[in-house]
Design a protein around this motif. Structure first.
Motif, PDB file in Angstrom:
ATOM      1  N   GLN A 104       0.844  -1.194   0.000  1.00 12.69           N
ATOM      2  CA  GLN A 104       0.000   0.000   0.000  1.00 12.69           C
ATOM      3  C   GLN A 104       0.876   1.239   0.000  1.00 12.69           C
ATOM      4  OE1 GLN A 104      -3.691  -0.066   2.258  1.00 12.69           O
ATOM      5  NE2 GLN A 104      -3.050   1.802   3.290  1.00 12.69           N
ATOM      6  N   PRO A 105       0.760   2.095  -0.996  1.00  8.58           N
ATOM      7  CA  PRO A 105       1.612   3.289  -1.052  1.00  8.58           C
ATOM      8  C   PRO A 105       1.422   4.195   0.161  1.00  8.58           C
ATOM      9  CG  PRO A 105       0.495   2.910  -3.147  1.00  8.58           C
ATOM     10  CD  PRO A 105      -0.134   1.992  -2.159  1.00  8.58           C
ATOM     11  N   GLU A 106       2.449   4.982   0.449  1.00  9.75           N
ATOM     12  CA  GLU A 106       2.366   5.938   1.558  1.00  9.75           C
ATOM     13  C   GLU A 106       1.427   7.101   1.203  1.00  9.75           C
ATOM     14  OE1 GLU A 106       4.027   5.182   4.258  1.00  9.75           O
ATOM     15  OE2 GLU A 106       5.782   3.996   3.653  1.00  9.75           O
ATOM     16  N   ASP A 107       1.436   7.512  -0.058  1.00 11.00           N
ATOM     17  CA  ASP A 107       0.605   8.630  -0.488  1.00 11.00           C
ATOM     18  C   ASP A 107      -0.879   8.261  -0.396  1.00 11.00           C
ATOM     19  OD1 ASP A 107      -0.896   9.887  -3.120  1.00 11.00           O
ATOM     20  OD2 ASP A 107       0.505  11.308  -2.176  1.00 11.00           O
ATOM     21  N   PRO A 108      -1.695   9.050   0.302  1.00 11.43           N
ATOM     22  CA  PRO A 108      -3.111   8.716   0.497  1.00 11.43           C
ATOM     23  C   PRO A 108      -3.882   8.523  -0.809  1.00 11.43           C
ATOM     24  CG  PRO A 108      -2.453  10.465   1.997  1.00 11.43           C
ATOM     25  CD  PRO A 108      -1.312  10.268   1.046  1.00 11.43           C
ATOM     26  N   GLU A 109      -3.611   9.374  -1.799  1.00 11.91           N
ATOM     27  CA  GLU A 109      -4.323   9.258  -3.069  1.00 11.91           C
ATOM     28  C   GLU A 109      -3.962   7.970  -3.784  1.00 11.91           C
ATOM     29  OE1 GLU A 109      -4.786  11.681  -7.308  1.00 11.91           O
ATOM     30  OE2 GLU A 109      -4.073  12.732  -5.517  1.00 11.91           O
ATOM     31  N   LEU A 110      -2.659   7.659  -3.810  1.00 12.95           N
ATOM     32  CA  LEU A 110      -2.228   6.405  -4.435  1.00 12.95           C
ATOM     33  C   LEU A 110      -2.721   5.200  -3.647  1.00 12.95           C
ATOM     34  CD1 LEU A 110       1.443   7.274  -5.456  1.00 12.95           C
ATOM     35  CD2 LEU A 110      -0.564   7.146  -6.931  1.00 12.95           C
ATOM     36  N   MET A 153      -2.975 -10.022   8.366  1.00 10.54           N
ATOM     37  CA  MET A 153      -2.977  -8.862   9.247  1.00 10.54           C
ATOM     38  C   MET A 153      -4.016  -7.853   8.771  1.00 10.54           C
ATOM     39  SD  MET A 153       1.099  -8.548  10.134  1.00 10.54           S
ATOM     40  CE  MET A 153       0.831  -7.652  11.657  1.00 10.54           C
ATOM     41  N   ARG A 154      -4.213  -6.803   9.546  1.00  7.98           N
ATOM     42  CA  ARG A 154      -5.317  -5.886   9.296  1.00  7.98           C
ATOM     43  C   ARG A 154      -5.010  -4.825   8.249  1.00  7.98           C
ATOM     44  NH1 ARG A 154     -10.181  -7.887  10.576  1.00  7.98           N
ATOM     45  NH2 ARG A 154      -9.884  -9.292  12.362  1.00  7.98           N
ATOM     46  N   ARG A 155      -3.798  -4.773   7.764  1.00  9.27           N
ATOM     47  CA  ARG A 155      -3.456  -3.837   6.697  1.00  9.27           C
ATOM     48  C   ARG A 155      -2.332  -4.406   5.865  1.00  9.27           C
ATOM     49  NH1 ARG A 155       1.371  -1.191   7.264  1.00  9.27           N
ATOM     50  NH2 ARG A 155       2.343  -1.162   9.335  1.00  9.27           N
ATOM     51  N   LEU A 156      -2.262  -3.970   4.627  1.00  7.92           N
ATOM     52  CA  LEU A 156      -1.122  -4.328   3.802  1.00  7.92           C
ATOM     53  C   LEU A 156       0.091  -3.510   4.243  1.00  7.92           C
ATOM     54  CD1 LEU A 156      -2.706  -4.373   0.223  1.00  7.92           C
ATOM     55  CD2 LEU A 156      -2.057  -6.353   1.601  1.00  7.92           C
ATOM     56  N   PRO A 157       1.304  -4.020   4.038  1.00  4.32           N
ATOM     57  CA  PRO A 157       2.486  -3.232   4.389  1.00  4.32           C
ATOM     58  C   PRO A 157       2.631  -2.027   3.468  1.00  4.32           C
ATOM     59  CG  PRO A 157       3.122  -5.244   3.241  1.00  4.32           C
ATOM     60  CD  PRO A 157       1.662  -5.344   3.512  1.00  4.32           C
ATOM     61  N   THR A 158       3.285  -1.002   3.977  1.00  2.00           N
ATOM     62  CA  THR A 158       3.666   0.155   3.176  1.00  2.00           C
ATOM     63  C   THR A 158       5.166   0.037   2.876  1.00  2.00           C
ATOM     64  OG1 THR A 158       4.201   1.487   5.113  1.00  2.00           O
ATOM     65  CG2 THR A 158       1.917   1.569   4.313  1.00  2.00           C
ATOM     66  N   PRO A 159       5.681   0.806   1.929  1.00  2.00           N
ATOM     67  CA  PRO A 159       7.116   0.732   1.632  1.00  2.00           C
ATOM     68  C   PRO A 159       8.010   0.954   2.852  1.00  2.00           C
ATOM     69  CG  PRO A 159       5.993   1.897  -0.113  1.00  2.00           C
ATOM     70  CD  PRO A 159       4.964   1.674   0.962  1.00  2.00           C
ATOM     71  N   SER A 160       7.591   1.809   3.765  1.00  2.00           N
ATOM     72  CA  SER A 160       8.422   2.074   4.945  1.00  2.00           C
ATOM     73  C   SER A 160       8.570   0.842   5.838  1.00  2.00           C
ATOM     74  CB  SER A 160       7.848   3.239   5.755  1.00  2.00           C
ATOM     75  OG  SER A 160       6.547   2.930   6.220  1.00  2.00           O
ATOM     76  N   ASP A 161       7.635  -0.102   5.729  1.00  3.30           N
ATOM     77  CA  ASP A 161       7.742  -1.332   6.508  1.00  3.30           C
ATOM     78  C   ASP A 161       8.905  -2.207   6.040  1.00  3.30           C
ATOM     79  OD1 ASP A 161       5.491  -1.067   8.300  1.00  3.30           O
ATOM     80  OD2 ASP A 161       4.195  -1.414   6.562  1.00  3.30           O
ATOM     81  N   TYR A 162       9.413  -1.943   4.847  1.00  3.81           N
ATOM     82  CA  TYR A 162      10.462  -2.779   4.271  1.00  3.81           C
ATOM     83  C   TYR A 162      11.878  -2.262   4.538  1.00  3.81           C
ATOM     84  CZ  TYR A 162       6.501  -4.444   1.418  1.00  3.81           C
ATOM     85  OH  TYR A 162       5.306  -4.942   0.982  1.00  3.81           O
TER      86      TYR A 162
END
Length: 268
Positions: free
Chosen positions: A190-196, A221-230
């Motif tokens: 899931q992208p960090e940018d809200p629109e994306l 889990m309850r959400r997909l990872p974002t790039p920052s999780d990596y």
């Protein structure tokens, strides 16, 4: 002291999503970064962000399937900073088609970007590391699609799966030089940018068509990872903290590849 202080990293496919986040995250840990991409706009945006945040970075535009581009990237890194310590092979072409609707030339092109690009850049960077006696780290970005059979995405799944054993094979070849080669497995992100992120949610939720999928509803889990999780896992693989890890893989997928196939974690 930052974990990558004094190190130089190359990131291919430095887009705003995974590749860009990894480049920015490595820079935040002290690395000087070469951001490469087929798009000048993409490469420049990531490099500029790093510089704006106080780091050091340059952008180099080119096609990862072109050996001259790899040679240019290596030369630019050595000319600017005198060394290369890490390579992140992230360049990819998302071309989601299946066995019967994927044109042969597109299939070959997709594999060439994923596998050929990793081969070309790994060879060019490894030669530089060996010449300079640098015990570096090479990280191949995989995917949960490398470990599971995803219908309707044959080129991507095949290419990413091929990187699994490419990683192991090259790790064995480069072990005598102290160069480590590992895989990193993300998943649908899931992208960090809200629109994306909203666009991604619409695209991944309960897809219709011949291969209907529900990425959110089937995720443990309850959400997909974002790039920052990596970022922290890739920083670890690039750092001296992982000096005895090679030919292996770190998975950050929220349990996606561990899930037993008939279990529905998110009930309607």
């Amino acid at each position: 002291m930052s974990r990558l202080e004094g190190k130089v990293a190359i990131v291919t496919g430095a887009s705003a999503n995974i590749g860009g986040a990894l480049a920015v995250g490595m820079a935040a840990e002290g690395a000087r970064v070469v951001c490469t991409d087929l798009s000048a706009e993409v490469a420049d945006a990531t490099a500029n962000r790093i510089v704006d945040e106080g780091g050091e970075a340059i952008a180099v535009v080119g096609d990862v399937t072109d050996p001259e581009h790899a040679s240019d990237v290596v030369a630019r890194a050595l000319d600017r900073w005198g060394r290369i310590d890490a390579l992140v092979n992230n360049a990819v072409w998302f071309n989601q088609k299946g066995l019967f609707d994927m044109p042969l030339e597109e299939y070959r092109r997709q594999l060439d970007i994923i596998l050929g690009g990793a081969f070309i850049f790994t060879r060019a960077v490894a030669r530089a590391m060996i010449d300079l006696s640098i015990p570096g780290s090479i990280i191949n970005v995989l995917s949960t699609a490398a470990w599971q059979g995803q219908p309707g995405n044959i080129g991507y799944s095949t290419g990413k799966s091929g990187l699994v054993n490419f990683t192991r094979s090259v790790a064995m070849e480069l072990a005598e030089h102290g160069i480590r080669v590992n895989g990193f497995t993300p998943t649908a992100t899931q992208p960090e940018d809200p629109e994306l992120a909203a666009q991604m949610a619409a695209a991944l939720s309960k897809q219709s068509g011949p291969y209907a999928m529900d990425f959110f509803g089937q995720f443990p889990m309850r959400r997909l990872p974002t790039p920052s999780d990596y970022v922290s896992s890739v920083v670890f693989l690039a750092s001296d903290d992982s000096s005895m890890i090679t030919g292996s893989n770190i998975t950050v997928d929220g349990g996606a590849t561990a899930k037993y196939w008939p279990w529905r974690p998110q009930h309607d």
